[in-house]
Design an enzyme around this catalytic site. Structure first.
Site, short mmCIF file in Angstrom:
data_model
loop_
_atom_site.label_atom_id
_atom_site.label_comp_id
_atom_site.label_asym_id
_atom_site.label_seq_id
_atom_site.Cartn_x
_atom_site.Cartn_y
_atom_site.Cartn_z
N ASN A 88 0.86 -1.18 0.00
CA ASN A 88 0.00 0.00 0.00
C ASN A 88 0.90 1.23 0.00
O ASN A 88 1.46 1.59 1.02
CB ASN A 88 -0.89 -0.03 1.26
CG ASN A 88 -1.73 1.23 1.42
OD1 ASN A 88 -1.84 2.03 0.49
ND2 ASN A 88 -2.32 1.40 2.59
N LYS B 142 0.11 4.26 -0.35
CA LYS B 142 -0.55 5.45 0.19
C LYS B 142 -0.27 6.65 -0.74
O LYS B 142 -0.16 6.46 -1.94
CB LYS B 142 -0.11 5.71 1.63
CG LYS B 142 -0.22 4.43 2.48
CD LYS B 142 -0.06 4.66 3.94
CE LYS B 142 -0.18 3.33 4.68
NZ LYS B 142 -0.10 3.45 6.11
N HIS C 53 -9.42 1.17 4.89
CA HIS C 53 -8.15 1.39 5.58
C HIS C 53 -8.40 2.35 6.75
O HIS C 53 -9.21 3.28 6.64
CB HIS C 53 -7.11 1.98 4.62
CG HIS C 53 -5.74 1.98 5.21
ND1 HIS C 53 -5.34 2.93 6.10
CD2 HIS C 53 -4.72 1.10 5.08
CE1 HIS C 53 -4.10 2.64 6.49
NE2 HIS C 53 -3.70 1.54 5.88
N GLU D 229 -6.84 4.77 7.83
CA GLU D 229 -6.65 6.20 7.53
C GLU D 229 -7.89 6.77 6.86
O GLU D 229 -8.24 7.93 7.06
CB GLU D 229 -5.40 6.37 6.63
CG GLU D 229 -4.14 6.16 7.45
CD GLU D 229 -2.97 5.59 6.67
OE1 GLU D 229 -2.97 5.65 5.42
OE2 GLU D 229 -2.04 5.07 7.32
N GLU E 63 -5.47 -4.97 10.55
CA GLU E 63 -4.44 -3.97 10.80
C GLU E 63 -4.76 -3.24 12.11
O GLU E 63 -5.58 -2.32 12.12
CB GLU E 63 -4.40 -2.95 9.66
CG GLU E 63 -4.05 -3.53 8.32
CD GLU E 63 -3.50 -2.47 7.37
OE1 GLU E 63 -2.39 -2.66 6.87
OE2 GLU E 63 -4.17 -1.44 7.16
N GLY F 138 2.33 2.25 10.74
CA GLY F 138 3.30 3.34 10.58
C GLY F 138 3.97 3.76 11.87
O GLY F 138 4.60 4.82 11.92
N SER G 222 3.31 -2.17 10.38
CA SER G 222 4.75 -2.25 10.62
C SER G 222 5.33 -3.63 10.34
O SER G 222 6.23 -4.08 11.04
CB SER G 222 5.09 -1.78 12.03
OG SER G 222 4.69 -0.43 12.20
#
Ligand code: PGA
Length: 253
Positions: free
Chosen positions: A9, A11, A98, A100, A170, A176, A216
């Protein structure tokens, strides 16, 4: 047998030429080396999809995906991208839900269930993300949160559609942050997700569903994570921006 999958991904990172270069390197490395995975997917910005899909043509183990799409088939939604458009440039996958997007764009389970329908209706496969925040985990609510995300986002699907879905667990606190869920923590949730699928769709479908870990994941921890019974691969953010790291994660199987 369920598929072993590693998805990158990107992003909102990399310029066009950088992206093409990295993707070409990944293709070359994946071609030259022998891996135990069925599919490596790169989810790139919309504007690179067509070029990457062209490069991926003829490479049976590499596919391209988008990172989002709109929930409507078409229409007056200035600035948006539809599932049909994504399909028309040769992509095969779409990341949905996701964290985010849930966090910064207020995407709810209800909205995501609509996006799932439109994606599947256009012969694309969703990589559907679920996972708890740190607060939810510390409050011991992670199982409940995941159960709700599954119920409200995915479990309206008929069997024939559900079997096209890839799930990515996730934990938001691991994305991240450099903090990875331990292999045991991840396995515990993956087994729970598979059990929930089995309760809804039966054991055979549950056993055939690929459930990826994300957060991560890197070349150092991938092998241990991927060796867990219910972890079928990874959704990779930061480490997918470097071709060698991404391929080393693919090789972790
Ligand atoms: P990360 O991102 O690997 O950089 O933690 C994973 C993701 O957001 O999909």
């Amino acid at each position: 047998m369920r598929q072993k999958i590693v998805a990158g991904n990107w992003k909102m990172n990399l310029e066009y030429n950088e992206g093409l270069y990295i993707f070409s390197e990944v293709i070359n490395m994946v071609n030259d080396e022998v891996f135990g995975i069925q599919t490596a997917i790169v989810c790139c910005p919309y504007t690179y999809l067509h070029s990457l899909a062209q490069l991926a043509k003829g490479h049976s183990k590499i596919s391209v995906g988008a990172q989002n799409c709109h929930q409507a088939e078409a229409g007056a939604f200035t600035g948006e991208i539809s599932a049909k458009m994504i399909r028309s440039v040769g992509a095969e996958y779409v990341i949905l839900g996701h964290s985010e997007r849930r966090q910064y764009f207020n995407e709810s389970n209800e909205l995501l269930s609509k996006k799932t329908d439109i994606v599947l209706g256009n012969s694309l496969k969703p990589v559907f993300c679920i996972g708890e925040t740190l607060e939810e985990r510390e409050g011991n609510r992670h199982f409940e949160v995941i159960k709700t995300q599954l119920n409200e986002g995915l479990f309206h699907l008929e069997n024939s559609h559900f079997t096209q879905v890839i799930i990515a667990y996730e934990p938001v606190w691991a994305i991240g942050t450099g903090k990875t869920a331990s292999a045991a923590q991840a396995q515990e949730i993956h087994a729970f997700i598979r059990q929930e699928i089995a309760s809804k769709y039966g054991r055979e479908i549950a056993d055939a569903t690929s459930i990826l870990y994300g957060g991560s994941c890197n070349p150092k921890n991938a092998a241990e994570l991927f060796s867990q019974a219910d972890i079928d691969g990874g959704l990779i953010g930061g480490a997918s921006l470097k071709s060698r790291d991404f391929v080393d994660i693919i090789k972790a199987f």
